[in-house]
Design a protein around this motif. Structure first.
Motif, PDB file in Angstrom:
ATOM      1  N   ARG A 101     -59.573   3.345 -23.099  1.00  0.00           N
ATOM      2  CA  ARG A 101     -60.042   4.724 -22.918  1.00  0.00           C
ATOM      3  C   ARG A 101     -60.612   4.893 -21.519  1.00  0.00           C
ATOM      4  NH1 ARG A 101     -62.910   5.171 -28.860  1.00  0.00           N
ATOM      5  NH2 ARG A 101     -61.115   6.029 -29.979  1.00  0.00           N
ATOM      6  N   ARG A 102     -59.824   5.500 -20.653  1.00  0.00           N
ATOM      7  CA  ARG A 102     -60.254   5.737 -19.281  1.00  0.00           C
ATOM      8  C   ARG A 102     -60.015   7.188 -18.875  1.00  0.00           C
ATOM      9  NH1 ARG A 102     -62.627   1.852 -20.178  1.00  0.00           N
ATOM     10  NH2 ARG A 102     -62.570  -0.186 -19.147  1.00  0.00           N
ATOM     11  N   SER A 103     -59.858   8.066 -19.869  1.00  0.00           N
ATOM     12  CA  SER A 103     -59.680   9.488 -19.567  1.00  0.00           C
ATOM     13  C   SER A 103     -60.984  10.071 -19.043  1.00  0.00           C
ATOM     14  CB  SER A 103     -59.248  10.249 -20.823  1.00  0.00           C
ATOM     15  OG  SER A 103     -60.294  10.245 -21.784  1.00  0.00           O
TER      16      SER A 103
END
Length: 420
Positions: A104-106
């Motif tokens: 999760r790097r949004s």
């Protein structure tokens, strides 16, 4: 803010709200006694569905994201809850290692992390981020959409402790559900507090086990209030997944689906609900992803295709709970956030068609810090409606606490050490 209800705020859901408000002292005492015997999940997010005639949790996350959707007015509650939780677990704590999900790097995921860092920093802890990514040898900066950045650092293992360079935490907070399994670097951390525990990881949990635990909690709570537990509990079952292409095992699944639909139809008849029930099929494994299949008749399974990339081994068959809440004509579900045993706020999620994945929208509950207002007409008060949501969310979190106690690998060892 109470969203518009298609049902015009009438029917059993208002009866439930009224009963909850009238029973508030008994409810709070019941929860207090539960927390004397059981440890709350450290933090959680519970998605609810208000069908106008029942209110039930449809998802309980033990490694929640989306904290950036909480309004500024809610953050002081979160800070106070964080203080209480840390004081109970490790009163002398000064360093907290926060481990995010490497997948999760949004922009939203990073904003949620930044909010978590802010909450625990203001609770009096030094907070740094450790990376589960293999091969990371130097710190990296993760830019935030609103400016600034988060610093992600390589993890170091020293015997029974997990460290960063020049940083030795007493507490480690996982913001990663570990759906692919527990990494070796996180195992056997005997000298530190790991929250949530490793057996809370999605790779080790099943949805049916959790729902069975929630069903028992719902029955006990319903007995306290003298009500039908179905009003807060979705009917469910599990079944071996069939081969949708060859048809092997399909008949057994159809029989299970028809059994659940039959139970729900009977409840609809008892309550005079003129709607056609549906069930949602999903992977029973908690790591099964978001693929779901919604059907209103068991015959619809003939020729159906499982939407996920890989077919699951076991299926959960769960009563579908439609939402009758609307914001600007878009169906939404409330998501309630808890830290330790405290409700700290929530927001709404915009929904797709029944059975499809929901999408978070940054729309927070308004005036969440107001006190409950006994005596007001059911369905007319935002604080009262949010209190009811908070009660059901706490039931869902309590069920998760029961589940984690029962699945604790050290449970037998602990029980054998207790005096006879």
């Amino acid at each position: 803010m109470v969203p518009h209800l298609i049902t015009a705020l009438t029917g059993p859901i208002n009866e439930l709200e009224q009963r909850v408000l009238e029973s508030m002292p008994a409810i709070e005492r019941w929860f207090r006694l539960e927390w004397m015997e059981h440890t709350p999940a450290f933090y959680s997010a519970v998605s609810l569905r208000n069908a106008g005639f029942k209110l039930a949790p449809v998802d309980t996350q033990l490694h929640p994201v989306g904290f950036h959707h909480l309004s500024e007015a809610m953050l002081p509650l979160a800070v106070q809850a964080a203080m209480a939780a840390i004081e109970k677990i490790c009163p002398e704590a000064k360093n907290l290692l926060l481990i995010p999900d490497p997948r999760r790097r949004s922009a939203g995921a990073l904003a949620s992390l930044a909010t978590l860092v802010r909450i625990f920093h203001q609770a009096g802890l030094n907070v740094r981020l450790g990376a589960l990514e293999e091969g990371l040898e130097a710190p990296v900066e993760l830019p935030l959409a609103e400016g600034g950045s988060l610093r992600l650092e390589p993890l170091l293992r020293k015997r029974g402790r997990l460290l960063l360079k020049d940083f030795d935490p007493c507490t480690i907070l996982l913001n990663c559900e570990l759906a692919d399994g527990v990494p070796q670097i996180l195992k056997n951390l005997d000298e530190q507090y790991l929250l949530p525990p490793l057996h809370a990881s999605a790779a080790l949990r099943s949805r049916s086990t959790y729902l069975a635990t929630y069903e028992e909690v719902a029955k006990r709570f319903a007995k306290l209030l003298g009500m039908d537990p179905w009003l807060i509990n979705p009917v469910h079952a599990q079944c071996e997944a069939p081969d949708f292409r060859s048809g092997a095992g399909l008949q057994a699944l159809q029989e299970q689906v028809e059994t659940i639909l039959g139970k729900v139809r009977k409840k609809y008849k008892d309550y005079g609900i003129n709607e056609k029930p549906f069930v949602v099929l999903k992977a029973d494994a908690a790591r099964g992803g978001l693929g779901t299949l919604a059907v209103r008749d068991a015959k619809e399974l003939e020729g159906a295709a499982w939407p996920a990339l890989a077919a699951p081994a076991r299926l959960l068959i769960q009563e579908g709970v439609a939402t009758h809440e609307r914001l600007e004509d878009v169906p939404v579900e409330p998501t309630v956030y808890l830290l330790d045993r405290y409700v700290i706020g929530g927001y709404y999620r915009e929904l797709a068609e029944p059975g499809q994945a929901s999408r978070p929208v940054p729309l927070a509950f308004a005036d969440s810090a107001q006190l409950v207002r006994p005596g007001e007409r059911a369905g007319a008060s935002a604080p009262n409606r949010f209190y009811m949501y908070g009660v059901v969310a706490r039931l869902a979190m309590l069920a998760a606490s029961y589940e984690l106690e029962q699945s604790d690998p050290d449970r037998e060892e602990l029980e054998s050490a207790l005096p006879a």
